[in-house]
Structure formats: structure tokens, C-alpha cells
Design an enzyme around this catalytic site. Structure first.
Site, PDB file in Angstrom:
ATOM      1  CG  HIS A 116     129.093 108.523  45.086  1.00 53.71           C
ATOM      2  ND1 HIS A 116     128.903 107.165  45.018  1.00 53.71           N
ATOM      3  CD2 HIS A 116     128.277 108.948  46.083  1.00 53.71           C
ATOM      4  CE1 HIS A 116     128.017 106.789  45.916  1.00 53.71           C
ATOM      5  NE2 HIS A 116     127.613 107.858  46.587  1.00 53.71           N
ATOM      6  CG  HIS A 128     130.053 107.922  50.558  1.00 57.40           C
ATOM      7  ND1 HIS A 128     129.081 107.725  51.509  1.00 57.40           N
ATOM      8  CD2 HIS A 128     129.419 107.855  49.355  1.00 57.40           C
ATOM      9  CE1 HIS A 128     127.916 107.549  50.914  1.00 57.40           C
ATOM     10  NE2 HIS A 128     128.077 107.627  49.611  1.00 57.40           N
ATOM     11  CE1 TYR A 135     124.633 111.035  47.643  1.00 58.88           C
ATOM     12  CE2 TYR A 135     123.604 109.732  49.370  1.00 58.88           C
ATOM     13  CZ  TYR A 135     124.697 110.032  48.591  1.00 58.88           C
ATOM     14  OH  TYR A 135     125.865 109.329  48.752  1.00 58.88           O
ATOM     15  CE1 TYR A 194     120.576 108.551  52.464  1.00 60.59           C
ATOM     16  CE2 TYR A 194     121.630 106.499  51.820  1.00 60.59           C
ATOM     17  CZ  TYR A 194     120.562 107.367  51.758  1.00 60.59           C
ATOM     18  OH  TYR A 194     119.479 107.042  51.001  1.00 60.59           O
ATOM     19  NE  ARG A 207     128.149 103.030  52.052  1.00 60.37           N
ATOM     20  CZ  ARG A 207     128.817 103.491  50.977  1.00 60.37           C
ATOM     21  NH1 ARG A 207     128.169 104.030  49.972  1.00 60.37           N
ATOM     22  NH2 ARG A 207     130.120 103.386  50.885  1.00 60.37           N
TER      23      ARG A 207
END
Lengths: 205, 246
Positions: B166, B164, B112, B151, B161
Site C-alpha cells: 500500500h 501488494h 499483517y 493474503y 489478494r
């Protein structure tokens, strides 16, 4: 057998996660040049907006008394006459210089959120009763699986608060003060406690 | 916009059995961030059935193109090029027009772009990871992006994770406000993820998994995934007593 009702189910909520700022306030975390400014940042009023200017500040606390430094708070409120700037507002036209919505990330060092807005007017509850002036809050963050909805009321509206049908819904009266801001100097302070002692009242709306 | 009068009914009650509970101790951060008291139920008042509206004037040309909106001139983001598209509906199956959809994600390596992010995977200098769209008159939205990587995160000692994206959605009333996550068909990490498993209903989880959509794929350019989002429906005021005489 009967016909199926055929309604869809609402999509399930998931946490906003620790990096909610990337999507909701990218300039705040240094992602610049995509959006001119972060949506919902800055004062809710401009020079032409009618109403009393106020500042609201506060923190969100977890069950250990720690401030959340990765939360995001949104507010939604009526204008100075109690009209919402929304197509679903049927009683009249809201102040065109007041959107009524804003969002603020908690400060990364202190967790504080701040809104510069106006004091809202009373809004009808039904045909006979009025709600006291209030602002709807929505809180999301890492660890919060579904956004938490609450309301802030004003300490200088004692009579209206006493007659408010939503506050009257709260069976344990000792919890009502968790929804009423404190006056500190010129500012209203509204702290939100997610868990434990003096836990803020949250609504299923 | 549709030439129909705005709706003013209250929203259907939220079915909390389809949503995660606040307290889900296997997702450790929820332990101290979940209320212990019951929620106070409240029928929709004016404050909940209304909500802000964002005009199409808000959008810049590249707001729904994450491959290009942070890229230097002449460059583009690295990774699997995909188109994500779908419809925002309410529980009655009606398309929600004019809904603001915001989305954010990691890059192809699962990194990120955020000040507090420390994962060793590299940043992509041409990828920001944020975009937004407003649904058309039938509730449709679409955007181009890079498929995000899985991640790792400090929950259990070895939790990852699934890939994905958000999503944050504004419908027509503040009571419809929703943040969720989209997952990708076939990802084996979905069924191991503590955050996914906060959702108690298996079908509700499946509704967050976007299928590969070869019909929408652009040949020799990008594959497509279809992700429909359902917001709360609302009652018709035709059936109600007009308490306010309107």
C-alpha cells in the site's frame, strides 16, 4: 497524424483497506518504536499558535447507518487569518506555529474522530469573492475506492456561508446543511454520511 | 530543493475513467460505503491547490528499511529481500520533489501486524510492515523491504489478494492526495482480484504493476522492483489572468 500530447496519466486510486493504520498511524495499532509518534496526531496548535481553539468531533456512517470503525480522516485548513501553510500560498506568510494538517483514525470501538484545532479565517475564492471559514476533509477506508473530499463549514457563520461561492455551487440547496457542523456544548460535531438519507456532499476538486 | 518558485496553478481535472468508481459491487464493502449522489465539481481554489509540506527532518535513519526498522538487535525480517524504488512524477512528467511517500504491507507469509487481523499465518517478530520516505529533488524515492505474501480475505468464498504494497502520497497540493497499491510483475492473482478489478481501464491497472528491475538489483543481496507514481499535473499560471494581481 499529429504529435502525441505526451501527458502521463495519474496513477489509479485503490482502497486504503482495513489496515491503513499500519502505514498511517502505526502507534495507534501497537506498532511502536518505528516512528516516534503518529504523523498528524495530537492538537494542531501549540502555545504560540494564534486563533480561537476549537474541538471538532464526529463519526462516518455507511449506507446502513453503521459507524465506520476502520476509517481514517485527514483535515487541511487555513490559519486564523485565512493563510495556508504551503509554498503555493502566494498572499502572505501563514502562522509558523500552525501546520494546518492532521489525521485521525476512527476509534476502533466507537468510530469517533476528534480534532483539536483553531477556527480558520476566510480564504479568497477569486479577486472579488470570499469563501466562508471552512476545513477540507479527506476520508479513506476499506470499501472506499478513491478518497472522498468534503468540507466542513461553521454554524455560527450564517452570513459568510450564505455568500460562499462553493456552497452556492450546490444546486439542491437542501443538501447544504450536510456540510455545516452542529454546535454541541463547546464542540463542533461534523458527521459524515457516505450514502443514503442526508448523504454528505462530496466534491470532485 | 530546487531553486524554482512554487507553483500556484490549479490541477488538471481528474480523469475518473482511470480510477475505480465508488460503487463496485464485486468488492462487497463498497456497496454500503459509496455515495449515491454525483460528486459536485469544483475548480481548484486556494484550499485545494495548497497542501502540507513535510521536511526531511521528519525521518529517522531506518524509516525506509522495513527489513531492519522493527528488528531486534542482531536480527532481521525473514523473506525475499527486495529494493523498491521509483519516481513520483506529475502528469506533465515533472518529478515531484519533497513528496511524502508512506507504505505498509503484510509480511512474507501474508500476515499483517494489526489488532484486527486474524489470518493464521505467523507474525514475524522482526517485521513491522511500515515505512516512509521523502522524494529527492528529482522526485525519486527508495526503500528496502521483504516481498509480501498473498493474503486471503472474506469477500468471495475464495478470494486472495495478490502480493501488494500500500502507498499513500502527498504531493504539493491537497488535491493530489492519493492512496493506491503496488503489485508485482508476473503475479497471476492480479487479474483475479476484485479490488484490482474496480479499476475500469486495463492500462491503468498495468501502471500499478511494478516490473522486476535487474539493473537496480544489488548482487548477492536483494532484487529490485521499480514503481513510478504519477500525481495530477497543474496548469501554469503564466497563461492565466492574474485575478488577484500577484
Amino acid at each position: 497524424m499529429v504529435q502525441p500530447l505526451g501527458y502521463l496519466k495519474e496513477s489509479a486510486s485503490q482502497t486504503a483497506g482495513p489496515y491503513v493504520h499500519i502505514g498511517c498511524t502505526p502507534n495507534f495499532v501497537g506498532i511502536e518504536g518505528i516512528f516516534d509518534q503518529d504523523l498528524g496526531s495530537g492538537p494542531l496548535y501549540n502555545d504560540k499558535t494564534r486563533g480561537e481553539r476549537i474541538t471538532i468531533r464526529g463519526h462516518v456512517y455507511d449506507g446502513g447507518g453503521n459507524t465506520l470503525k476502520d476509517g481514517l480522516v485527514e483535515i487541511w485548513q487555513a490559519d486564523t487569518d485565512g493563510f495556508y501553510n504551503s509554498p503555493s500560498e502566494t498572499r502572505g506568510k501563514a502562522d509558523p506555529n500552525f501546520l494546518g494538517w492532521a489525521r485521525c483514525p476512527g476509534d476502533m470501538a466507537t468510530g469517533e474522530f476528534v480534532f483539536h484545532t483553531i477556527k480558520p479565517g476566510k480564504v479568497p475564492f477569486d479577486g472579488t469573492r470570499w469563501m466562508a471559514p471552512h476545513i477540507t476533509f479527506w476520508v479513506v477506508a476499506r470499501g472506499i475506492n478513491i478518497g472522498l473530499q468534503t468540507r466542513m463549514y461553521f454554524p455560527d457563520e450564517e452570513d459568510a456561508n450564505a455568500a460562499d461561492p462553493v456552497l452556492a455551487r450546490i444546486e439542491h440547496k437542501v443538501r447544504i446543511p450536510t456540510l455545516i457542523a452542529n454546535r454541541q456544548g463547546d464542540d463542533y460535531v461534523f458527521d459524515i454520511r457516505l450514502q443514503g438519507e442526508n448523504e454528505t456532499v462530496f466534491f470532485d476538486i | 530543493m530546487k531553486n524554482t518558485p512554487p507553483e500556484t496553478g490549479a490541477f488538471f481535472a481528474r480523469d475518473r475513467d482511470m480510477h475505480p468508481p465508488a460503487y463496485a459491487p464485486w468488492y462487497k464493502t463498497s456497496v454500503l460505503r459509496s455515495p449515491q449522489r454525483a460528486l459536485i465539481s469544483l475548480e481548484g481554489t486556494k484550499s485545494e491547490i495548497t497542501g502540507p509540506v513535510f521536511g526531511h527532518g521528519l525521518l529517522n535513519e531506518l524509516d525506509n528499511d522495513l527489513i531492519m526498522n522493527y528488528a531486534k538487535p542482531g536480527e532481521m525480517a525473514v523473506g525475499q529481500r527486495i529494493l523498491v524504488h521509483g519516481q513520483v512524477l506529475d502528469e506533465r512528467g515533472i518529478g515531484v520533489h519533497g513528496a511524502l511517500v508512506e507504505f505498509w504491507q503484510a509480511n512474507a507469509g501474508g500476515r499483517y501486524r494489526h489488532k484486527k487481523e486474524t489470518y493464521l499465518a505467523a507474525l514475524d517478530p522482526n517485521f513491522g510492515g511500515v515505512g516512509r520516505a521523502i522524494t529527492d529533488e528529482n522526485g525519486y524515492y527508495w526503500f528496502k523491504t521483504i516481498k509480501p505474501g498473498p493474503y486471503p480475505w472474506p469477500n468471495g468464498v475464495n478470494d486472495w489478494r495478490p502480493a501488494h504494497i500500500h502507498f499513500s502520497i502527498f504531493g504539493h497540493g491537497f488535491a493530489q492526495r492519493l492512496i493506491t497499491q503496488m503489485y508485482f510483475e508476473g503475479d497471476p492473482l492480479i487479474w483475479k482480484c476484485p479490488i484490482v478489478k474496480t479499476i475500469p481501464d486495463e492500462d491503468a491497472i498495468k501502471r500499478l504493476v511494478a516490473p522486476l528491475d535487474m539493473n537496480a538489483t544489488i548482487p548477492m543481496d536483494m532484487r529490485a522492483y521499480k514503481f513510478d507514481i504519477v500525481l495530477r499535473g497543474r496548469r501554469s499560471t503564466l497563461f492565466e489572468n492574474r485575478k488577484e494581481g500577484n
